[in-house]
Structures are given as structure tokens and as C-alpha cells.
Design an enzyme around this catalytic site. Structure first.
Site, PDB file in Angstrom:
ATOM      1  N   CYS A 120    -111.857 -58.654 107.679  1.00  0.00           N
ATOM      2  CA  CYS A 120    -112.721 -57.859 106.790  1.00  0.00           C
ATOM      3  C   CYS A 120    -113.120 -58.608 105.520  1.00  0.00           C
ATOM      4  CB  CYS A 120    -112.043 -56.538 106.447  1.00  0.00           C
ATOM      5  SG  CYS A 120    -111.872 -55.475 107.893  1.00  0.00           S
ATOM      6  N   HIS A 262    -115.136 -54.165  99.827  1.00  0.00           N
ATOM      7  CA  HIS A 262    -115.028 -53.894 101.263  1.00  0.00           C
ATOM      8  C   HIS A 262    -114.604 -52.437 101.428  1.00  0.00           C
ATOM      9  CE1 HIS A 262    -113.748 -53.675 105.304  1.00  0.00           C
ATOM     10  NE2 HIS A 262    -112.463 -53.641 105.011  1.00  0.00           N
ATOM     11  N   ASN A 292    -115.323 -47.808 107.950  1.00  0.00           N
ATOM     12  CA  ASN A 292    -115.008 -49.217 107.701  1.00  0.00           C
ATOM     13  C   ASN A 292    -115.690 -50.051 108.786  1.00  0.00           C
ATOM     14  OD1 ASN A 292    -113.770 -51.758 107.674  1.00  0.00           O
ATOM     15  ND2 ASN A 292    -111.743 -50.965 107.167  1.00  0.00           N
TER      16      ASN A 292
HETATM   17  O1  UT7 Z   1    -110.210 -53.118 106.662  1.00  0.00           O
HETATM   18  C1  UT7 Z   1    -108.993 -53.835 106.671  1.00  0.00           C
HETATM   19  C2  UT7 Z   1    -108.023 -53.220 105.746  1.00  0.00           C
HETATM   20  N1  UT7 Z   1    -107.636 -51.916 106.204  1.00  0.00           N
HETATM   21  C3  UT7 Z   1    -107.206 -51.037 105.323  1.00  0.00           C
HETATM   22  O2  UT7 Z   1    -107.241 -51.304 104.160  1.00  0.00           O
HETATM   23  C4  UT7 Z   1    -106.661 -49.716 105.813  1.00  0.00           C
HETATM   24  C5  UT7 Z   1    -105.394 -49.424 105.014  1.00  0.00           C
HETATM   25  N2  UT7 Z   1    -104.672 -48.246 105.432  1.00  0.00           N
HETATM   26  C6  UT7 Z   1    -105.171 -46.990 105.362  1.00  0.00           C
HETATM   27  O3  UT7 Z   1    -106.314 -46.787 105.027  1.00  0.00           O
HETATM   28  C7  UT7 Z   1    -104.230 -45.848 105.619  1.00  0.00           C
HETATM   29  O4  UT7 Z   1    -102.921 -46.328 105.711  1.00  0.00           O
HETATM   30  C8  UT7 Z   1    -104.576 -45.065 106.896  1.00  0.00           C
HETATM   31  C9  UT7 Z   1    -105.889 -44.310 106.735  1.00  0.00           C
HETATM   32  C10 UT7 Z   1    -104.638 -46.004 108.091  1.00  0.00           C
HETATM   33  C11 UT7 Z   1    -103.503 -44.001 107.169  1.00  0.00           C
HETATM   34  O5  UT7 Z   1    -103.391 -43.137 106.047  1.00  0.00           O
HETATM   35  P1  UT7 Z   1    -101.979 -42.894 105.359  1.00  0.00           P
HETATM   36  O6  UT7 Z   1    -102.210 -41.934 104.287  1.00  0.00           O
HETATM   37  O7  UT7 Z   1    -101.385 -44.221 105.021  1.00  0.00           O
HETATM   38  O8  UT7 Z   1    -101.177 -42.186 106.519  1.00  0.00           O
HETATM   39  P2  UT7 Z   1     -99.821 -42.634 107.206  1.00  0.00           P
HETATM   40  O9  UT7 Z   1    -100.062 -43.773 108.151  1.00  0.00           O
HETATM   41  O10 UT7 Z   1     -98.774 -42.816 106.147  1.00  0.00           O
HETATM   42  O11 UT7 Z   1     -99.492 -41.360 108.045  1.00  0.00           O
HETATM   43  C12 UT7 Z   1     -99.170 -40.108 107.417  1.00  0.00           C
HETATM   44  C13 UT7 Z   1     -99.046 -39.054 108.496  1.00  0.00           C
HETATM   45  C14 UT7 Z   1     -98.189 -39.514 109.671  1.00  0.00           C
HETATM   46  O12 UT7 Z   1     -97.472 -38.400 110.121  1.00  0.00           O
HETATM   47  P3  UT7 Z   1     -95.924 -38.219 109.722  1.00  0.00           P
HETATM   48  O13 UT7 Z   1     -95.227 -39.435 110.241  1.00  0.00           O
HETATM   49  O14 UT7 Z   1     -95.904 -38.140 108.217  1.00  0.00           O
HETATM   50  O15 UT7 Z   1     -95.535 -36.942 110.407  1.00  0.00           O
HETATM   51  C15 UT7 Z   1     -99.194 -39.930 110.717  1.00  0.00           C
HETATM   52  O16 UT7 Z   1     -98.714 -39.799 112.025  1.00  0.00           O
HETATM   53  O17 UT7 Z   1    -100.347 -38.780 109.029  1.00  0.00           O
HETATM   54  C16 UT7 Z   1    -100.317 -38.949 110.455  1.00  0.00           C
HETATM   55  N3  UT7 Z   1    -101.621 -39.420 110.885  1.00  0.00           N
HETATM   56  C17 UT7 Z   1    -102.632 -38.566 111.136  1.00  0.00           C
HETATM   57  N4  UT7 Z   1    -102.742 -37.232 111.070  1.00  0.00           N
HETATM   58  C18 UT7 Z   1    -103.925 -36.672 111.384  1.00  0.00           C
HETATM   59  C19 UT7 Z   1    -102.039 -40.681 111.074  1.00  0.00           C
HETATM   60  N5  UT7 Z   1    -103.314 -40.687 111.465  1.00  0.00           N
HETATM   61  C20 UT7 Z   1    -103.709 -39.398 111.513  1.00  0.00           C
HETATM   62  C21 UT7 Z   1    -104.930 -38.757 111.834  1.00  0.00           C
HETATM   63  N6  UT7 Z   1    -104.978 -37.393 111.753  1.00  0.00           N
HETATM   64  N7  UT7 Z   1    -106.025 -39.439 112.200  1.00  0.00           N
END
Ligand code: UT7
Length: 349
Positions: A120, A262, A292
Site C-alpha cells: 500500500c 493512504h 482501501n
Molecule cells: O492497507 C494496509 C494497511 N492496513 C491497515 O492499516 C488496516 C489496519 N487494521 C484495521 O483497519 C483494523 O484492525 C480492522 C478493520 C482490520 C479490524 O478492526 P478492529 O477494530 O481492529 O477489530 P479487531 O480485529 O480487533 O476485532 C474486534 C472484534 C473481533 O471479535 P472479538 O474477538 O472481540 O469477539 C472480531 O472477530 O470484531 C470482530 N470482527 C468483526 N465483526 C463484525 C472482525 N471483523 C468483523 C466484521 N464484522 N467484518
């Protein structure tokens, strides 16, 4: 991270054309929620994304790149460049590079053409490459295209990644000019840390997996990201890189009219802006409509901002990117008085 050279003494790269292109198929959060355990509110709150465009069946990265490249050349009022750079994580094939194919389809056979891969961060790396070629005299006019079709590597049933990524392409045309002209690309900061290679990967398809002689699993053939860790690195690295490039140029945060990051995640972009002390209104975002789009995200954000008449000649821009590798990079430029291509959304294929 440090140790990058200041701007070279040769001609500056001056932006003279800009365009974006999005495949026509739009996928809303509600549509994703029909097949994934997610919902519109979760996606909007956690990422700022409302919908994304996805490539149609048989549509490859070069197809998107050609559309954006053609429109950028029109915006520059030229049909000719001597170098074509495509920056992508989703090339049409492992071999050959995508850029020569794109160049030939644009009627630019004979031009130097090669790909730049920095996930990215690719567009900022590509911009630095173009600026270096122009400064050295190896190129006079460069078409730089960021294009990605993440839908071809993301598992459509992986709810974490399927909600984030969209497909698209954006392009700039750069010509040799003076460092004080509007449109001149200024200082850069580029960096990487491969110790974190496993945070963002497609494990299969390369020499590492092939030489092991083991058939890859379904997961190994698809994009994988350790989201929370990536999130933390993204905020820290993007803010540090932005500060470094501002220091190099002797700019204060307040000198920045538009911060064009980005488009990783709206929360990440706002955290970086807050960390830098930049008002959030100066942060250019189009995540809501495109998600993204990898290497395409910065030029697409520029194309949207320009089509919305947000960018004025002489405005000062800070571009900052972060991605797999890990890689990061920033660039400063002033905005030129260029003809603006229509908004990427309003273009029919
Ligand atoms: O472009 C290259 C660089 N990329 C980035 O910069 C992306 C960086 N990361 C992110 O943007 C975020 O980490 C994500 C959007 C990928 C995820 O968001 P988050 O707030 O970090 O969520 P998380 O991974 O900590 O997950 C929180 C909860 C989890 O459930 P539990 O374990 O707390 O019960 C996940 O299973 O949210 C759950 N979860 C979802 N729930 C509903 C993960 N994806 C989803 C979803 N819908 N799509």
C-alpha cells in the site's frame, strides 16, 4: 527510516495530469452482510467504509490501469511519455510485469515500463522513483499508475478483509520542470522494516512456497493481515514519516493545506492527523465510497478531491502511506493548475 537523500539537484518532477478509474460494480456493506457475519454499522464505525467497487469477472489489474492511465494522459494533454510505472500488489501475472502490457495498450510501446511493489506504500515509492528518473535525466515525462484488484486475492468469506478492500486505479503524469513551479514534487521520506513481513502476506505463489514443493492451503493462497498489530504500526509509522518529511522541507504542520494519506481505515487517518496536530478537516478521505484500494488509494483520493474542486493551484499537500513489508513513505508537493479529469465514479466504462 532516516538516511534518505534530500531532493536531488536535477530537474524536479512536476505533476501535469491526474485521473482515477473505478470498475462499475458497487458492493455495499448491506450486500456483504448478506453473506458474511457483519453489518453496516460495524463496518462504518470500525473503518469509515460504506461501499467499494469490485472488478468484474475476467477484469485484471492492467484493465483498470489502462483506464486510469488513458484519462491521466488526456488530463495532461499529451499522448506520449517516455516511462510508464505501475505500482501494484496484484499484478496480472507473476511474470511479466504489468507496466509493459499497460504501456503497449496505451499506444506507448517503446517506453521504459516496469512495476514497483511496496504494497500500500507503492504509490509513494513509485512517485520517488519517477522523481529520481526525472532528476537524473533518464526520463522527461512519466506516467505513474497505482492499480490494484484486491478482490482477486482476498478470500470473499474472510469478513475482516473482505469489508476493507476495494478495486481501483489512479494515475499521475509527471514532467521535468523547476522545483518552484506549482505541481513540483518535493521532499520524500521512505522506509521499511521487513522484520514484520508476516503482518501482511499472501504466503503462496512465490519462490518461498514453490521451492518448498508443498501444495498451498486455501488460506495461504489468500491475503492475510494481523489487523490490530498493523493498525498500531500504521498510526505510529505514518505519523513519524510525516514528521520526518516536514522536517526535511522545513514545513510546519500548519503549512499543510491537505493531508492525503493512504486510505487504510478512517480511525487510523484521524489518529495520525490528531497526532500531527492537523485539523481533521484537512485530511482528504474517500474511504466511504471506495474502501482501501491499495496502491491506487492516494491517486484516487487526489482524483476525488480534485474533481470536488477541493485542491487549488499552489495548495501544499502532504502524502503519507503505509503498507505490507512493512513499508512507509511520505512526499510533499504543491498542487498545479491542471485540467481535472471527471470524478472516478461518474465515469462509465
Ligand atoms: O492497507 C494496509 C494497511 N492496513 C491497515 O492499516 C488496516 C489496519 N487494521 C484495521 O483497519 C483494523 O484492525 C480492522 C478493520 C482490520 C479490524 O478492526 P478492529 O477494530 O481492529 O477489530 P479487531 O480485529 O480487533 O476485532 C474486534 C472484534 C473481533 O471479535 P472479538 O474477538 O472481540 O469477539 C472480531 O472477530 O470484531 C470482530 N470482527 C468483526 N465483526 C463484525 C472482525 N471483523 C468483523 C466484521 N464484522 N467484518
Amino acid at each position: 527510516m532516516s538516511g534518505n537523500n534530500p531532493r536531488p539537484s536535477g530537474p524536479a518532477a512536476v505533476v501535469c495530469g491526474l485521473a482515477g478509474w473505478l470498475p462499475p460494480r458497487v458492493v455495499t456493506n448491506d450486500e456483504l452482510s448478506e453473506r458474511l457475519d457483519t453489518d453496516d454499522q460495524w463496518i462504518r464505525t470500525r473503518t469509515g467504509i460504506g461501499r467499494r467497487h469490485l472488478a468484474g469477472p475476467g477484469q485484471a489489474t492492467s484493465d483498470l490501469a489502462v483506464e486510469a492511465g488513458r484519462r491521466a494522459l488526456e488530463s495532461a494533454g499529451t499522448g506520449s511519455v517516455d516511462t510508464v510505472i505501475v505500482t501494484t500488489t496484484t499484478p496480472d501475472r507473476p511474470c511479466p510485469a504489468t507496466a509493459p502490457v499497460v504501456a503497449a495498450r496505451l499506444g506507448l510501446a517503446g517506453a521504459a515500463a516496469f512495476d514497483v511493489g511496496a504494497v500500500c506504500t507503492g504509490f509513494v515509492y513509485g512517485l520517488a522513483t519517477a522523481a529520481g528518473l526525472i532528476a537524473s535525466g533518464a526520463a522527461r515525462r512519466v506516467l505513474l499508475i497505482g492499480a490494484d484488484t484486491y478482490s482477486t486475492i482476498v478470500d470473499p468469506l474472510d469478513r475482516t478483509n473482505a469489508i476493507i478492500f476495494g478495486d481501483g486505479a489512479g494515475a499521475l503524469v509527471l514532467r521535468a520542470g523547476g522545483p518552484d513551479e506549482p505541481g513540483a514534487v518535493g521532499h520524500f521520506d521512505l522506509g521499511s522494516d521487513g522484520a514484520h513481513e508476516d503482518l501482511i502476506t499472501v504466503a503462496a505463489g512465490g519462490s518461498r512456497q514453490r521451492s518448498a514443493g508443498v501444495t498451498p492451503t486455501h488460506a495461504e493462497r489468500h491475503f492475510a493481515m494481523r489487523g490490530r498489530e498493523v493498525y498500531r504500526h500504521a498510526v505510529t509509522r505514518m505519523a513519524a514519516s510525516a514528521r520526518t518529511v516536514l522536517d526535511r522541507a522545513g514545513w510546519k504542520t500548519d503549512d499543510v493545506d491537505h493531508f492525503v494519506p493512504h486510505q487504510a481505515n478512517l480511525r487510523i487517518l484521524h489518529s495520525v492527523a490528531d497526532d500531527l496536530g492537523l485539523p481533521r478537516e484537512r485530511c482528504v478521505t474517500n474511504l466511504d465510497t471506495v474502501g482501501n484500494t491499495g496502491a491506487a488509494s492516494i491517486p484516487l483520493a487526489l482524483a476525488h478531491a480534485a474533481a470536488g474542486h477541493r485542491l487549488r493551484p499552489g495548495d501544499r499537500l502532504l502524502l503519507t502511506a503505509f503498507g505490507g513489508g512493512l513499508t512507509w513513505g511520505s512526499c510533499l508537493l504543491t498542487w498545479p493548475g491542471i485540467t481535472t479529469a471527471p470524478s472516478p465514479e461518474r465515469i462509465t466504462p
